[in-house]
Design a protein around this motif. Structure first.
Motif, PDB file in Angstrom:
ATOM      1  N   LEU A  38       0.861  -1.181   0.000  1.00  0.00           N
ATOM      2  CA  LEU A  38       0.000   0.000   0.000  1.00  0.00           C
ATOM      3  C   LEU A  38       0.896   1.230   0.000  1.00  0.00           C
ATOM      4  N   THR A  39       0.975   1.898  -1.136  1.00  0.00           N
ATOM      5  CA  THR A  39       1.914   3.009  -1.292  1.00  0.00           C
ATOM      6  C   THR A  39       1.358   4.345  -0.825  1.00  0.00           C
ATOM      7  N   LYS A  40       0.038   4.466  -0.812  1.00  0.00           N
ATOM      8  CA  LYS A  40      -0.579   5.750  -0.453  1.00  0.00           C
ATOM      9  C   LYS A  40      -2.059   5.523  -0.211  1.00  0.00           C
ATOM     10  N   THR A  41      -2.629   6.314   0.688  1.00  0.00           N
ATOM     11  CA  THR A  41      -4.076   6.347   0.865  1.00  0.00           C
ATOM     12  C   THR A  41      -4.526   7.791   0.674  1.00  0.00           C
ATOM     13  N   VAL A  42      -5.503   7.976  -0.194  1.00  0.00           N
ATOM     14  CA  VAL A  42      -6.042   9.311  -0.437  1.00  0.00           C
ATOM     15  C   VAL A  42      -7.445   9.390   0.133  1.00  0.00           C
ATOM     16  N   ALA A  43      -7.744  10.527   0.732  1.00  0.00           N
ATOM     17  CA  ALA A  43      -9.067  10.788   1.295  1.00  0.00           C
ATOM     18  C   ALA A  43      -9.602  12.066   0.666  1.00  0.00           C
ATOM     19  N   PHE A  44     -10.619  11.921  -0.147  1.00  0.00           N
ATOM     20  CA  PHE A  44     -11.262  13.072  -0.761  1.00  0.00           C
ATOM     21  C   PHE A  44     -12.548  13.374  -0.001  1.00  0.00           C
ATOM     22  N   SER A  45     -13.030  14.592  -0.137  1.00  0.00           N
ATOM     23  CA  SER A  45     -14.262  14.989   0.535  1.00  0.00           C
ATOM     24  C   SER A  45     -15.321  15.357  -0.493  1.00  0.00           C
ATOM     25  N   ALA A  46     -16.474  15.742  -0.021  1.00  0.00           N
ATOM     26  CA  ALA A  46     -17.550  16.182  -0.905  1.00  0.00           C
ATOM     27  C   ALA A  46     -17.145  17.448  -1.660  1.00  0.00           C
ATOM     28  N   LYS A  47     -16.179  18.165  -1.140  1.00  0.00           N
ATOM     29  CA  LYS A  47     -15.718  19.405  -1.781  1.00  0.00           C
ATOM     30  C   LYS A  47     -14.657  19.157  -2.851  1.00  0.00           C
ATOM     31  N   THR A  48     -14.168  17.922  -2.954  1.00  0.00           N
ATOM     32  CA  THR A  48     -13.145  17.598  -3.943  1.00  0.00           C
ATOM     33  C   THR A  48     -13.737  17.638  -5.341  1.00  0.00           C
ATOM     34  N   ASP A  49     -13.079  18.364  -6.216  1.00  0.00           N
ATOM     35  CA  ASP A  49     -13.530  18.477  -7.600  1.00  0.00           C
ATOM     36  C   ASP A  49     -13.187  17.199  -8.356  1.00  0.00           C
ATOM     37  N   ASP A  50     -14.178  16.504  -8.855  1.00  0.00           N
ATOM     38  CA  ASP A  50     -14.045  15.288  -9.650  1.00  0.00           C
ATOM     39  C   ASP A  50     -13.079  14.271  -9.034  1.00  0.00           C
ATOM     40  N   PRO A  51     -13.448  13.707  -7.879  1.00  0.00           N
ATOM     41  CA  PRO A  51     -12.550  12.783  -7.187  1.00  0.00           C
ATOM     42  C   PRO A  51     -12.174  11.548  -8.012  1.00  0.00           C
ATOM     43  N   VAL A  52     -13.089  11.060  -8.835  1.00  0.00           N
ATOM     44  CA  VAL A  52     -12.776   9.872  -9.640  1.00  0.00           C
ATOM     45  C   VAL A  52     -11.681  10.195 -10.647  1.00  0.00           C
ATOM     46  N   ALA A  53     -11.780  11.334 -11.310  1.00  0.00           N
ATOM     47  CA  ALA A  53     -10.741  11.723 -12.278  1.00  0.00           C
ATOM     48  C   ALA A  53      -9.394  11.881 -11.581  1.00  0.00           C
ATOM     49  N   GLN A  54      -9.403  12.444 -10.386  1.00  0.00           N
ATOM     50  CA  GLN A  54      -8.152  12.592  -9.641  1.00  0.00           C
ATOM     51  C   GLN A  54      -7.591  11.229  -9.234  1.00  0.00           C
ATOM     52  N   LEU A  55      -8.463  10.310  -8.836  1.00  0.00           N
ATOM     53  CA  LEU A  55      -8.021   8.977  -8.454  1.00  0.00           C
ATOM     54  C   LEU A  55      -7.470   8.223  -9.657  1.00  0.00           C
TER      55      LEU A  55
END
Length: 97
Positions: A38-55
């Motif tokens: 597991l190299t990284k864990t990202v936590a996005f919120s409801a305020k994150t712009d286009d979380p799927v595209a960022q992921l």
């Protein structure tokens, strides 16, 4: 030398709420049990712009073999096609509503 596949942890902090720390622990535990680094864990919120595209961009950049999330609710109920096309998507457990 043994190949160790890599994974990224993913969650939505607004979905996890007060369980975020537990969800992160569950992601780490499952990654370890399945033999992923597991190299990284990202936590996005409801305020994150286009979380799927960022992921998706992060998974491509890191050449991740898998993305591990607590459950499908963190993806809005279904695995995004654009993510599924580039990497394995694993959930810790089934969602309960």
């Amino acid at each position: 030398m043994k190949f160790v596949p890599t994974a990224i942890g993913y969650l939505r902090s607004d979905v996890s709420g007060i369980r975020q720390e537990w969800d992160e622990t569950q992601i780490r535990s499952l990654a370890s049990r399945l033999g992923y680094n597991l190299t990284k864990t990202v936590a996005f919120s409801a305020k994150t712009d286009d979380p799927v595209a960022q992921l998706v961009a992060l998974a491509r950049k890191m050449n991740a073999d898998a993305v591990i999330a607590p459950g499908l609710t963190h993806f809005g109920g279904a695995i995004p096609r654009e993510l599924d096309r580039i990497t394995a998507v694993i959930t810790v457990g089934p969602d309960t509503v």
